[in-house]
Scaffold this motif. Structure first.
Motif, PDB file in Angstrom:
ATOM      1  N   GLY A 150      -5.223   8.951  -1.580  1.00  0.00           N
ATOM      2  CA  GLY A 150      -4.635  10.049  -2.336  1.00  0.00           C
ATOM      3  C   GLY A 150      -4.419  11.333  -1.562  1.00  0.00           C
ATOM      4  O   GLY A 150      -4.134  12.368  -2.166  1.00  0.00           O
ATOM      5  N   ALA A 151      -4.553  11.297  -0.228  1.00  0.00           N
ATOM      6  CA  ALA A 151      -4.382  12.514   0.560  1.00  0.00           C
ATOM      7  C   ALA A 151      -2.928  12.673   0.984  1.00  0.00           C
ATOM      8  O   ALA A 151      -2.364  11.788   1.623  1.00  0.00           O
ATOM      9  CB  ALA A 151      -5.288  12.475   1.792  1.00  0.00           C
ATOM     10  N   GLY A 152      -2.327  13.805   0.613  1.00  0.00           N
ATOM     11  CA  GLY A 152      -0.975  14.129   1.080  1.00  0.00           C
ATOM     12  C   GLY A 152      -1.026  14.569   2.527  1.00  0.00           C
ATOM     13  O   GLY A 152      -2.115  14.706   3.092  1.00  0.00           O
ATOM     14  N   PRO A 153       0.143  14.807   3.157  1.00  0.00           N
ATOM     15  CA  PRO A 153       0.175  15.124   4.582  1.00  0.00           C
ATOM     16  C   PRO A 153      -0.744  16.286   4.987  1.00  0.00           C
ATOM     17  O   PRO A 153      -1.452  16.211   5.986  1.00  0.00           O
ATOM     18  CB  PRO A 153       1.637  15.483   4.831  1.00  0.00           C
ATOM     19  N   TRP A 154      -0.761  17.371   4.175  1.00  0.00           N
ATOM     20  CA  TRP A 154      -1.580  18.528   4.545  1.00  0.00           C
ATOM     21  C   TRP A 154      -3.072  18.210   4.435  1.00  0.00           C
ATOM     22  O   TRP A 154      -3.871  18.625   5.266  1.00  0.00           O
ATOM     23  CB  TRP A 154      -1.240  19.741   3.667  1.00  0.00           C
ATOM     24  N   ALA A 207     -13.806   3.630  -4.628  1.00  0.00           N
ATOM     25  CA  ALA A 207     -14.257   4.864  -5.275  1.00  0.00           C
ATOM     26  C   ALA A 207     -13.239   5.410  -6.267  1.00  0.00           C
ATOM     27  O   ALA A 207     -13.597   5.957  -7.297  1.00  0.00           O
ATOM     28  CB  ALA A 207     -14.585   5.918  -4.223  1.00  0.00           C
ATOM     29  N   GLN A 208     -11.955   5.261  -5.956  1.00  0.00           N
ATOM     30  CA  GLN A 208     -10.942   5.842  -6.850  1.00  0.00           C
ATOM     31  C   GLN A 208     -10.552   4.872  -7.958  1.00  0.00           C
ATOM     32  O   GLN A 208      -9.554   5.098  -8.637  1.00  0.00           O
ATOM     33  CB  GLN A 208      -9.724   6.233  -6.028  1.00  0.00           C
ATOM     34  N   GLU A 209     -11.331   3.796  -8.141  1.00  0.00           N
ATOM     35  CA  GLU A 209     -11.045   2.767  -9.137  1.00  0.00           C
ATOM     36  C   GLU A 209      -9.588   2.330  -9.062  1.00  0.00           C
ATOM     37  O   GLU A 209      -8.811   2.529 -10.001  1.00  0.00           O
ATOM     38  CB  GLU A 209     -11.399   3.280 -10.529  1.00  0.00           C
ATOM     39  N   PRO A 210      -9.209   1.738  -7.936  1.00  0.00           N
ATOM     40  CA  PRO A 210      -7.795   1.406  -7.728  1.00  0.00           C
ATOM     41  C   PRO A 210      -7.348   0.269  -8.643  1.00  0.00           C
ATOM     42  O   PRO A 210      -8.152  -0.564  -9.050  1.00  0.00           O
ATOM     43  CB  PRO A 210      -7.750   0.971  -6.268  1.00  0.00           C
ATOM     44  N   ARG A 217       0.281   8.530  -3.655  1.00  0.00           N
ATOM     45  CA  ARG A 217       0.458   8.535  -5.112  1.00  0.00           C
ATOM     46  C   ARG A 217       0.080   7.185  -5.705  1.00  0.00           C
ATOM     47  O   ARG A 217      -0.126   7.069  -6.896  1.00  0.00           O
ATOM     48  CB  ARG A 217       1.915   8.834  -5.454  1.00  0.00           C
ATOM     49  N   ARG A 218       0.054   6.139  -4.867  1.00  0.00           N
ATOM     50  CA  ARG A 218      -0.285   4.806  -5.389  1.00  0.00           C
ATOM     51  C   ARG A 218      -1.785   4.660  -5.557  1.00  0.00           C
ATOM     52  O   ARG A 218      -2.254   4.052  -6.487  1.00  0.00           O
ATOM     53  CB  ARG A 218       0.182   3.726  -4.413  1.00  0.00           C
ATOM     54  N   LYS A 219      -2.499   5.192  -4.556  1.00  0.00           N
ATOM     55  CA  LYS A 219      -3.966   5.108  -4.572  1.00  0.00           C
ATOM     56  C   LYS A 219      -4.455   3.672  -4.749  1.00  0.00           C
ATOM     57  O   LYS A 219      -5.277   3.401  -5.617  1.00  0.00           O
ATOM     58  CB  LYS A 219      -4.536   5.990  -5.676  1.00  0.00           C
ATOM     59  N   ALA A 263       0.822  -1.219   0.000  1.00  0.00           N
ATOM     60  CA  ALA A 263       0.000   0.000   0.000  1.00  0.00           C
ATOM     61  C   ALA A 263       0.850   1.262   0.000  1.00  0.00           C
ATOM     62  O   ALA A 263       0.353   2.340  -0.300  1.00  0.00           O
ATOM     63  CB  ALA A 263      -0.913   0.006   1.218  1.00  0.00           C
ATOM     64  N   GLY A 264       2.126   1.126   0.375  1.00  0.00           N
ATOM     65  CA  GLY A 264       2.985   2.305   0.451  1.00  0.00           C
ATOM     66  C   GLY A 264       3.012   2.932   1.832  1.00  0.00           C
ATOM     67  O   GLY A 264       3.551   4.021   2.014  1.00  0.00           O
ATOM     68  N   LEU A 265       2.435   2.258   2.822  1.00  0.00           N
ATOM     69  CA  LEU A 265       2.419   2.798   4.183  1.00  0.00           C
ATOM     70  C   LEU A 265       3.716   2.479   4.925  1.00  0.00           C
ATOM     71  O   LEU A 265       4.016   3.072   5.949  1.00  0.00           O
ATOM     72  CB  LEU A 265       1.215   2.244   4.960  1.00  0.00           C
ATOM     73  N   GLU A 266       4.466   1.499   4.414  1.00  0.00           N
ATOM     74  CA  GLU A 266       5.792   1.193   4.953  1.00  0.00           C
ATOM     75  C   GLU A 266       6.738   1.088   3.759  1.00  0.00           C
ATOM     76  O   GLU A 266       6.319   0.698   2.670  1.00  0.00           O
ATOM     77  CB  GLU A 266       5.810  -0.148   5.689  1.00  0.00           C
TER      78      GLU A 266
END
Lengths: 359, 333
Positions: free
Chosen positions: B238-242, A149-152, A74-76, A50-53
């Motif tokens: 898709g949410a950046g830090p801010w 919702a973001q059509e991942p 940015r991966r969404k 997911a890009g969280l780590e």
């Protein structure tokens, strides 16, 4: 076609390796379950996808693009969290439309799309409710709709059923699987529940101690577990320690035959596994037949478990409720372990096993 | 749940805990405990308050003390001046304005800086959080006088930052670049060097320093309860830090945020030492005026009491406003 590919992924926290040299390919449009006991690194792996780590080493490839260091936003990849992580300050519709709203999509469009998604997860008319007004199952549906919702490109679910009660869990497993098949979206589900994995997955990746033990279809993994760990973790198994002896396996005083002579040198230490439902009672065959005493009967309705004391150790045999005569506690029976039902694994002595873990 | 509700709930629970035991003897004991508790509340809270209220209607005897009366002259003096309608003054209303202005600015400054700090603190290890909290609680135990003295030294014109500015050549640089004139316009420089005393900047800075640990301690429970997966979920969408801070974290803690700001504000209305040290006398507050009238040269206790009552009413009004805001924010939109 392969949508997502992990190569030699490793994640270390200090000296501990949470994920250790994992390489997995996730085929396009398939549902893959990452299955393993808690602490096996499956959630850490999902969070890296997911890009969280950020992985300590290795690469993550999405459709030919290296995304190893791409931040989560940015991966969404749509992700459903164990706690669902719904925003309590937003309504159901605002939750579902969140990804679109922050991306600057016009409001009317957001509302239309959110309504469509709520329809998809069978929550039509729930758009204006508060999150606090929803039941556990409804919350999960909102979380799924929101992640879609973001059509991942990839849909991730971290223990999505753990907050639901047993009955609802089974229903949602089927429902989620149907939804995934309908949308044809590449999906990765983390779970510690083998029934859940077997219900939903095209492919199961069994993990233990940060490594992949086996990857394959549910039936492959159930019928042909690659390691003793998999045999014990997926379904139930009777384990017996034995020694290889002229193509047979000696357990205690009994030499058990295999479908074809075992490929072990004489005297090699091995582990045998046999599913409880494969053990036959009072069968006509004389191969692998031992005598046993029933020490406990566990009647579960459709099936009955017989706990047996035998010369090759304590065994559990699962019988259909209508199968054979009514066995009672204390009865002596003859049981057969069909050679084709036996699985054989090299036995790693305990001290070597820990040595391998630390590596 | 607002802070007041929280306290009420706590008191209710305490009362239940006291009243719970079974036998009649215990019942009598609990009755006695109630009587003692209420007597203590009356003696230590209500009576002094009533006394202040009564004195505020008293009459000041010129050249002497004051006598019991039922006059509104003290309130009249506060709002329009003693010699109204012949002449009127807004001196005391002005002081109330400065009270509120300092309290609002310092409370907001403290909240704005304490919020990100507390958020980052709650993402640390348990151990690190404990160390920070103990440290902050320790600073709370410092007296206001002590903290203000420290800031007094840091900001004093001859030995503090201004001296450092001059010695390091920063003052000259400011003069060359034209920023010095800007600082003069803001009242932060005299013809020769920068100066922070007296100034509103120094006053607000010191006041917010005083309440900053309270801000962290009050915000800590809400932020540490915040599920980290909320922010992570936003990131995967898709949410950046801010965007995460604006759309997830801030709305999730808006109730404690309102409550904390109000508590800091009310606390700061009564600030005294920092104002007398850093604020220009023309910008002194009602609290300072109260002290001067009760203990200072004029010895006008009734007028001091009247100002106290007005300050108290102001604080109460703001707390009620906070309650209303909290309810409004808590209500499903």
């Amino acid at each position: 076609m392969c949508a997502l590919a992990l190569k030699d992924i490793r994640k270390t926290y200090g000296d501990a390796r949470a994920v250790d040299d994992v390489s997995i390919n996730f085929p396009q449009g398939e549902l893959t379950a990452l299955l393993g006991p808690s602490g096996c690194g499956k959630t850490t792996l999902l969070r890296m996808i997911a890009g969280l780590e950020v992985p300590t080493a290795g690469t993550i490839n999405l459709g030919g693009r290296d995304i190893t260091r791409l931040p989560a936003h940015r991966r969404k990849f749509g992700m459903v969290f164990q706690s669902f992580a719904l925003f309590p300050h937003l309504t159901v519709r605002e939750n579902v439309g969140y990804a679109l709203t922050i991306a600057g999509t016009p409001k009317a469009e957001v509302v239309a799309r959110a309504n469509k998604l709520l329809d998809l997860v069978q929550l039509k008319g729930f758009g204006d409710r508060q999150i606090g007004q929803l039941s556990g199952g409804q919350r999960q549906r909102v979380a799924i709709a929101r992640a879609l919702a973001q059509e991942p490109e990839v849909f991730l679910l971290d223990e999505p059923m753990s907050a639901l009660d047993a009955k609802l869990r089974e229903e949602m497993q089927v429902e989620l699987r149907l939804l995934q098949q309908r949308l044809g979206i590449t999906t990765i589900v983390v779970t510690h529940d083998q029934r859940e994995a077997m219900t939903m997955a095209d492919r199961i990746v069994v993990m233990a101690k940060g490594r992949v033990e086996q990857a394959g279809s549910p039936q492959e993994i159930y019928q042909w577990p690659a390691t003793g760990f998999v045999a014990g973790f997926i379904g139930r198994a009777n384990f017996m320690d034995g020694l290889a002896e002229n193509g047979k396996i000696r357990v205690g005083d009994v030499a058990l035959a295999l479908p074809k002579p075992a490929n072990f040198v004489n005297g090699a230490s091995v582990q045998l596994a046999c599913r409880p439902e494969a053990i036959r009672l009072d069968a006509a065959e004389s191969v692998n037949r031992v005598q046993g005493t029933i020490t406990f009967v566990r009647d579960l309705g459709p099936v009955r478990d017989l706990h047996l004391d035998t010369p090759i150790g304590k065994l559990v045999a699962e019988q259909g409720a209508d199968q054979g005569r009514n066995h009672r506690l204390g009865d002596t029976v003859y049981l057969t372990l069909p050679p084709e039902a036996l699985r054989i694994y090299p036995r790693v002595p305990a001290e070597l096993q820990t040595g391998m873990d630390a590596k | 749940m607002s802070v007041a509700d929280d306290l009420a709930y706590g008191a209710e629970k305490a009362a239940v805990a006291i009243a719970a035991p079974k036998a009649a003897v215990v019942g009598r004991v609990s009755l006695a405990v109630h009587v003692v508790l209420w007597a203590a509340v009356l003696a230590f809270c209500l009576v002094p308050l009533l006394l202040v209220l009564i004195i505020s209607f008293g009459h000041k005897v010129e050249g002497a003390g004051w006598e019991w009366a039922l006059t509104l002259e003290n309130y009249k003096r506060f709002f329009v001046g003693a010699n109204w309608p012949a002449e009127s003054t807004s001196l005391y209303l002005g002081q109330l304005y400065w009270s509120m202005r300092y309290a609002v600015s310092a409370a907001l400054l403290a909240i704005v800086t304490a919020l990100p700090f507390t958020y980052l603190m709650t993402r640390q290890s348990r151990r690190a959080q404990a160390v920070w909290l103990v440290f902050l609680l320790a600073t709370v135990s410092l007296s206001e006088v002590f903290s203000v003295m420290g800031w007094d030294i840091i900001l004093s014109n001859n030995s503090g930052l201004p001296m450092l500015f001059a010695a390091s050549g920063l003052t000259d640089w400011l003069k060359e670049t034209g920023w010095f004139d800007v600082l003069r316009d803001w009242g932060l420089a005299n013809p020769r060097n920068v100066k922070f005393k007296p100034s509103e900047v120094a006053t607000v800075l010191t006041l917010s320093y005083l309440v900053w640990p309270y801000a962290v301690i009050l915000l800590y429970p809400a932020l540490s309860r915040l599920d980290p997966s909320l922010a992570e979920a936003a990131r995967t969408m898709g949410a950046g830090p801010w965007t995460v801070a604006r759309t997830v974290i801030l709305p999730s803690v808006r109730l404690p945020l309102i409550g904390t700001t109000l508590l800091l504000f009310v606390f700061l209305l009564g600030a005294y030492v920092a104002i007398t040290v850093f604020a220009d006398p023309s910008q002194h507050t009602t609290a300072v005026s109260v002290y001067e009238h009760v203990r200072g040269s004029t010895l006008n206790a009734p007028f001091g009491a009247a100002q106290s009552v007005i300050l108290l009413v102001t604080a109460t009004a703001f707390l009620l406003l906070g309650q209303w805001l909290t309810r409004k924010a808590a209500r499903p939109s």
